[in-house]
Design a protein around this motif. Structure first.
Motif, PDB file in Angstrom:
ATOM      1  N   GLN A 132       6.187   2.302 -14.664  1.00 44.38           N
ATOM      2  CA  GLN A 132       7.215   1.412 -15.201  1.00 44.38           C
ATOM      3  C   GLN A 132       8.577   2.090 -15.202  1.00 44.38           C
ATOM      4  N   ARG A 133       8.610   3.363 -15.567  1.00 46.02           N
ATOM      5  CA  ARG A 133       9.876   4.097 -15.521  1.00 46.02           C
ATOM      6  C   ARG A 133      10.415   4.153 -14.090  1.00 46.02           C
ATOM      7  N   PHE A 134       9.505   4.349 -13.149  1.00 46.83           N
ATOM      8  CA  PHE A 134       9.937   4.414 -11.765  1.00 46.83           C
ATOM      9  C   PHE A 134      10.526   3.082 -11.316  1.00 46.83           C
ATOM     10  N   LEU A 135       9.893   1.986 -11.686  1.00 50.00           N
ATOM     11  CA  LEU A 135      10.415   0.677 -11.298  1.00 50.00           C
ATOM     12  C   LEU A 135      11.784   0.423 -11.899  1.00 50.00           C
ATOM     13  N   ALA A 136      11.955   0.843 -13.162  1.00 49.21           N
ATOM     14  CA  ALA A 136      13.265   0.696 -13.786  1.00 49.21           C
ATOM     15  C   ALA A 136      14.311   1.499 -13.024  1.00 49.21           C
ATOM     16  N   ALA A 137      13.938   2.717 -12.616  1.00 48.76           N
ATOM     17  CA  ALA A 137      14.869   3.554 -11.847  1.00 48.76           C
ATOM     18  C   ALA A 137      15.139   2.950 -10.479  1.00 48.76           C
ATOM     19  N   LEU A 138      14.136   2.342  -9.893  1.00 45.61           N
ATOM     20  CA  LEU A 138      14.315   1.704  -8.590  1.00 45.61           C
ATOM     21  C   LEU A 138      15.259   0.512  -8.699  1.00 45.61           C
TER      22      LEU A 138
ATOM     23  N   ASP B  85       0.827  -1.201   0.000  1.00 46.78           N
ATOM     24  CA  ASP B  85       0.000   0.000   0.000  1.00 46.78           C
ATOM     25  C   ASP B  85       0.863   1.253   0.000  1.00 46.78           C
ATOM     26  N   PHE B  86       0.208   2.415   0.041  1.00 43.80           N
ATOM     27  CA  PHE B  86       0.907   3.694  -0.045  1.00 43.80           C
ATOM     28  C   PHE B  86       2.000   3.831   1.014  1.00 43.80           C
ATOM     29  N   THR B  87       1.677   3.418   2.235  1.00 40.71           N
ATOM     30  CA  THR B  87       2.623   3.591   3.334  1.00 40.71           C
ATOM     31  C   THR B  87       3.924   2.861   3.054  1.00 40.71           C
ATOM     32  N   THR B  88       3.800   1.602   2.671  1.00 42.49           N
ATOM     33  CA  THR B  88       4.979   0.795   2.381  1.00 42.49           C
ATOM     34  C   THR B  88       5.804   1.414   1.272  1.00 42.49           C
ATOM     35  N   PHE B  89       5.133   1.848   0.229  1.00 41.70           N
ATOM     36  CA  PHE B  89       5.806   2.423  -0.925  1.00 41.70           C
ATOM     37  C   PHE B  89       6.638   3.634  -0.522  1.00 41.70           C
ATOM     38  N   MET B  90       6.022   4.581   0.187  1.00 41.11           N
ATOM     39  CA  MET B  90       6.710   5.806   0.564  1.00 41.11           C
ATOM     40  C   MET B  90       7.914   5.536   1.459  1.00 41.11           C
ATOM     41  N   ARG B  91       7.718   4.742   2.478  1.00 40.66           N
ATOM     42  CA  ARG B  91       8.791   4.535   3.457  1.00 40.66           C
ATOM     43  C   ARG B  91       9.945   3.729   2.887  1.00 40.66           C
ATOM     44  N   THR B  92       9.645   2.799   1.991  1.00 40.42           N
ATOM     45  CA  THR B  92      10.717   2.020   1.385  1.00 40.42           C
ATOM     46  C   THR B  92      11.593   2.898   0.511  1.00 40.42           C
ATOM     47  N   VAL B  93      10.976   3.776  -0.286  1.00 39.85           N
ATOM     48  CA  VAL B  93      11.752   4.688  -1.136  1.00 39.85           C
ATOM     49  C   VAL B  93      12.655   5.562  -0.274  1.00 39.85           C
ATOM     50  N   ASP B  94      12.133   6.051   0.840  1.00 31.23           N
ATOM     51  CA  ASP B  94      12.945   6.888   1.729  1.00 31.23           C
ATOM     52  C   ASP B  94      14.128   6.117   2.304  1.00 31.23           C
ATOM     53  N   VAL B  95      13.896   4.871   2.711  1.00 32.84           N
ATOM     54  CA  VAL B  95      14.959   4.085   3.339  1.00 32.84           C
ATOM     55  C   VAL B  95      16.100   3.793   2.367  1.00 32.84           C
ATOM     56  N   VAL B  96      15.801   3.574   1.078  1.00 27.43           N
ATOM     57  CA  VAL B  96      16.879   3.289   0.131  1.00 27.43           C
ATOM     58  C   VAL B  96      17.550   4.565  -0.360  1.00 27.43           C
ATOM     59  N   GLY B  97      17.109   5.725   0.154  1.00 27.02           N
ATOM     60  CA  GLY B  97      17.790   6.969  -0.182  1.00 27.02           C
ATOM     61  C   GLY B  97      17.201   7.719  -1.351  1.00 27.02           C
ATOM     62  N   GLY B  98      15.979   7.383  -1.746  1.00 26.11           N
ATOM     63  CA  GLY B  98      15.338   8.068  -2.866  1.00 26.11           C
ATOM     64  C   GLY B  98      15.660   7.417  -4.190  1.00 26.11           C
ATOM     65  N   VAL B  99      14.898   7.777  -5.215  1.00 28.28           N
ATOM     66  CA  VAL B  99      15.060   7.200  -6.555  1.00 28.28           C
ATOM     67  C   VAL B  99      15.187   8.329  -7.569  1.00 28.28           C
ATOM     68  N   ARG B 100      16.143   8.184  -8.493  1.00 30.64           N
ATOM     69  CA  ARG B 100      16.416   9.235  -9.470  1.00 30.64           C
ATOM     70  C   ARG B 100      15.524   9.085 -10.702  1.00 30.64           C
ATOM     71  N   ILE B 101      14.843  10.166 -11.066  1.00 27.79           N
ATOM     72  CA  ILE B 101      13.941  10.193 -12.206  1.00 27.79           C
ATOM     73  C   ILE B 101      14.368  11.319 -13.149  1.00 27.79           C
ATOM     74  N   CYS B 102      14.282  11.068 -14.461  1.00 33.38           N
ATOM     75  CA  CYS B 102      14.595  12.093 -15.450  1.00 33.38           C
ATOM     76  C   CYS B 102      13.336  12.432 -16.241  1.00 33.38           C
ATOM     77  N   THR B 103      13.150  13.697 -16.563  1.00 31.57           N
ATOM     78  CA  THR B 103      12.024  14.109 -17.392  1.00 31.57           C
ATOM     79  C   THR B 103      12.479  15.179 -18.365  1.00 31.57           C
ATOM     80  N   ALA B 104      12.098  15.022 -19.627  1.00 34.69           N
ATOM     81  CA  ALA B 104      12.503  15.981 -20.656  1.00 34.69           C
ATOM     82  C   ALA B 104      11.645  17.235 -20.631  1.00 34.69           C
ATOM     83  N   GLU B 105      10.484  17.173 -19.969  1.00 30.04           N
ATOM     84  CA  GLU B 105       9.600  18.326 -19.903  1.00 30.04           C
ATOM     85  C   GLU B 105       9.036  18.455 -18.497  1.00 30.04           C
ATOM     86  N   PRO B 106       8.582  19.623 -18.121  1.00 25.77           N
ATOM     87  CA  PRO B 106       8.027  19.801 -16.774  1.00 25.77           C
ATOM     88  C   PRO B 106       6.823  18.885 -16.555  1.00 25.77           C
ATOM     89  N   MET B 107       6.653  18.426 -15.328  1.00 27.24           N
ATOM     90  CA  MET B 107       5.517  17.582 -14.968  1.00 27.24           C
ATOM     91  C   MET B 107       4.772  18.262 -13.819  1.00 27.24           C
TER      92      MET B 107
END
Length: 496
Positions: free
Chosen positions: A263-269, A198-220
């Protein structure tokens, strides 16, 4: 969720494991650890972490204590006439709402207002190849047209006959069991394991691994989730990552675009997990365990031995070992009486996709990274009329941008002007809200540009060129459904 409940586990179980004999230590390699987690990093970093932890080489005793903390469900209870087993392993990964487990402050900060829907927010089939050298991830749109088999409604206790619904309603009516039955009926794939986060697990896991790097060619920017990212590279925290994977109003692709971002996020993770050794650190290992296990639910057959075996086998896993796609779609707005607009699968192509998974075949051959591929957009540049204005003091810049846009296929006026506003730093695309899809296509060709609505401006878009302009990026029109169902490798969509 208090972390105190986890504290005694690693220490109390360490001695008993040593007494268990020499066989245990031999099965937990150290060097490979970071590589196997990625497999479970499907949309919910959570699952990834569980596998990662299990294979991190910390020890069988610690992993066994984690096993005891995973909430168990029985999604396969009383199931009959199931599809035959294929090669490899199929895991149904389900992301649920779970906003009732998040603090009020987090709900406000990350725009998680409203009541929990008791439904699935995300659903993916994760296929792990028999040799454990490849993971194929197939997203199933939550609005997919589905027909539920006969079942007892878990909310009312009433028995229902087969009836049509949107796929995410299977969980609401019958929980994990009905969800698995429905997915197996639709795919003819046997589901071997079930994992729910669920949301809680997702958020806290990303924080524990130090964040995930995402690239975007245009503003989101999405006013519904609060996502606001400038063009470029960003390291997302857990809350920001949740905004990123939940956003549906960034472009005209709606839920299909959201799945591509997931899917992009999972690849970055996966890239983060394979390039970082944070989970080899026993303290970080414990932190991830605390973050993950409070919300994960798994089938009763998914135990410590499975975690360790998978972890050991996946020591050579990397982003290029993963591939992502969405089930082929025939119609994105298929009307169904009493249900509304649904997503209808392309049955023939979907059958081919699931047949490839049954036979344990890759979904696509590996293609080397090509950073200069045209950016897919919803409206073809040949349909977009543009007036270019130079907002800088650089002589000839407006003419150059007009020429570049013309070469990229846009219908420019071929008569660039000097803007009334001078010293513009960031390129701006001015547009009438009635032509917002065209504006997004034009902005994609101007990386870093700002979209600014001007009601009543009309069909011609205006570009005020700023000092940040470097070049026009090539774009091509692509149906959102076609873009979503393209197969990509993990290393093709991560930051270069």
């Amino acid at each position: 969720m208090s972390s105190t409940q986890y504290r005694p586990r690693p220490r109390s179980q360490r001695a008993p494991r040593q007494a268990a004999g020499p066989a245990r230590p031999a099965r937990v390699p150290y060097a490979p650890v970071p590589r196997r987690r990625p497999r479970w990093a499907m949309r919910a970093a959570t699952t990834l972490s569980v596998v990662v932890l299990a294979s991190a080489g910390i020890g069988h005793a610690v992993v066994s204590s984690l096993d005891a903390d995973i909430a168990r469900v029985d999604p396969f209870k009383d199931m009959k006439n199931r599809p035959p087993a294929g090669h490899g392993m199929n895991v149904l990964l389900v992301g649920t709402d779970g906003r009732d487990r998040i603090s009020e402050q987090e709900r406000r900060q990350y725009r998680l207002g409203g009541r929990p829907c008791n439904c699935t927010d995300t659903m993916m089939i994760v296929h792990l190849s028999q040799d454990r050298e490849r993971a194929s991830v197939v997203s199933l749109p939550r609005d997919s047209y589905a027909e539920l088999p006969e079942h007892v409604d878990r909310n009312t206790g009433r028995r229902h006959g087969p009836h049509p619904v949107k796929l995410n309603a299977a969980y609401a009516e019958g929980g994990p069991n009905l969800t698995v039955r429905t997915v197996e009926n639709m795919t003819n794939l046997k589901i071997d394991h079930y994992l729910e986060v669920d949301f809680t697990t997702f958020m806290r896991t990303v924080d524990v691994v130090g964040g995930v790097r995402i690239c975007t060619a245009e503003p989101m920017k999405d006013g519904y989730t609060g996502l606001d990212l400038a063009a470029g590279t960003h390291t997302l925290s857990g809350g920001q990552a949740l905004q990123y994977v939940r956003s549906r109003h960034i472009d005209g692709a709606s839920d299909l675009g959201r799945m591509k971002r997931q899917q992009r996020f999972l690849a970055a993770l996966i890239e983060r997990a394979t390039s970082s050794r944070v989970l080899l650190n026993p303290i970080r290992f414990r932190d991830v365990a605390v973050a993950v296990l409070g919300s994960v639910r798994a089938d009763k057959g998914f135990h410590t031995d499975e975690l360790l075996d998978l972890g050991r086998a996946m020591r050579n896993f990397s982003p290029s070992s993963s591939e992502f796609t969405t089930v082929p779609i025939a119609q994105t707005a298929y009307p169904v009486k009493g249900i509304g607009s649904t997503v209808k699968w392309d049955r023939a192509r979907a059958d081919q996709l699931f047949q490839a998974l049954r036979e344990d075949r890759p979904l696509a051959a590996h293609k080397p990274r090509r950073p200069n591929l045209p950016v897919p957009v919803e409206v073809a540049p040949q349909q977009i009329r543009v007036q270019v204005e130079n907002g800088t003091d650089t002589t000839g810049l407006g003419r150059r941008v007009d020429t570049e846009l013309t070469a990229a296929g846009f219908l420019t006026t071929k008569a660039p002007l000097d803007a009334k506003e001078r010293g513009v730093r960031r390129t701006v695309v001015l547009y009438d809200p009635r032509w917002d899809r065209s504006a997004k296509s034009l902005a994609a060709a101007l990386p870093g540009s700002e979209l600014r609505p001007v009601p009543g401006q009309g069909a011609t878009l205006r570009v005020i060129v700023g000092g940040d302009h470097h070049q026009v990026r090539e774009v091509r029109a692509e149906n959102p459904a076609q873009a979503a169902t393209a197969v990509v490798k993990g290393d093709e969509v991560t930051c270069g």
